[in-house]
Design an enzyme around this catalytic site. Structure first.
Site, PDB file in Angstrom:
ATOM      1  CE1 TYR A 191      39.968  32.330  42.712  1.00 23.34           C
ATOM      2  CE2 TYR A 191      39.258  30.900  40.914  1.00 23.34           C
ATOM      3  CZ  TYR A 191      39.110  32.057  41.661  1.00 23.34           C
ATOM      4  OH  TYR A 191      38.107  32.940  41.362  1.00 23.34           O
ATOM      5  CD  GLU A 212      37.437  34.462  44.378  1.00 25.33           C
ATOM      6  OE1 GLU A 212      38.070  34.612  43.325  1.00 25.33           O
ATOM      7  OE2 GLU A 212      37.168  35.406  45.162  1.00 25.33           O
TER       8      GLU A 212
END
Length: 281
Positions: free
Chosen positions: A116, A204
């Site tokens: 992530y 993101e």
């Protein structure tokens, strides 16, 4: 302003952030054209709406899942018909859901591990913060709640910018080494540049993935023999579409058909000896 995944990936490409090859479509006719731009093989079909949880969502027509893996482009075309123009309900849309007006097709990546990575403004410090974790492909809120030690943060001084030691620190905490570490360093720097220069509120990537190295196929033969070549590659437990280079060690004009059929199916780069380019043109 929120942008869709396919728009974000186009922006990433402008800043040198690697993304799988993809194409978007808003009509059934565009679906055909979009898939024609991708090599044959495993393909992802992704509903484009401004909401998370697409993969676990359900359409109001009863079809489950707004993100699907398909083994072939033909399957991807059929799968997209269940999404395009229909309403997808996720945990973030509320019961009314969101109408899918665009579907996005991408080459399915062979995933080694998922991570992530995000960059956003930390309001407490008024500084950009890079958030990274070894636990990608899942809801980051759940990771932060259950295993907060797996969340790593780097605060960036906007006057100085992202420092090399901060990039190295993130790479170390993510456990990346060798070429993966080198590639990750370039990606993190480019992603930060994208965030900063576009004045984004948040960037993101979930999941950020590492992939196995691509394979080299040495020499090919007649076009009619390509299915046999493919079977041989897959018998060795490799994916045919993971071929990145076709290396021709002794060129023949009558083998050119096989060479460029493999290139067409895999997107591989063709390399020949210095004296042979005219034999494969």
């Amino acid at each position: 302003m929120n942008i869709h995944e396919y728009q974000a990936k186009a922006l990433f490409e402008q800043y040198g952030v690697p993304v799988p090859k993809g194409a978007a479509a808003t009509t059934p006719e565009e679906v055909v054209n979009a898939l024609a731009q991708l090599p044959e093989g495993p393909t992802m079909v992704k509903s484009q709406i401004h909401a998370g949880g697409r993969g676990k969502g359900t359409f109001t027509n009863g079809f489950k899942g707004g993100v699907k893996f398909c083994k072939t482009k033909h399957d991807a075309k059929e799968m997209s018909a269940n999404m395009l123009g229909n309403t997808l309900v996720t945990l973030q849309t509320g019961p009314a859901g969101r109408k899918v007006q665009t579907v996005y097709f991408t080459v399915a990546s062979d995933i080694k591990k998922e991570y992530y990575l995000a960059i956003l403004l930390d309001r407490a410090t008024s500084r950009p913060v890079i958030v990274a974790s070894t636990e990608g492909g899942v809801e980051i809120e759940k990771v932060a709640h259950d295993t907060p030690e797996k969340i790593h943060k780097v605060f960036v001084d906007p006057a100085y910018g992202l420092a090399d030691f901060q990039v190295r620190d993130l790479i170390f905490k993510l456990g990346l080494t060798g070429n993966e570490a080198k590639n990750a360093g370039k990606l993190i720097r480019n992603l930060y540049t994208c965030y900063w220069e576009t004045d984004a509120a948040m960037v993101e990537v979930n999941p950020l993935i590492t992939t196995p190295a691509g394979h080299i196929l040495i020499d090919t033969t007649f076009e009619s023999e390509v299915p046999l070549i493919r079977k041989s590659v897959e018998d060795l437990k490799f994916r045919f579409q993971d071929i990145k280079i076709v290396l021709i060690t002794h060129a023949h004009r009558d083998h050119a058909g096989g060479t460029f059929r493999v290139k067409e199916l895999t997107g591989a780069k063709v390399m020949v000896m210095d004296a042979d380019p005219n034999l494969v043109e």
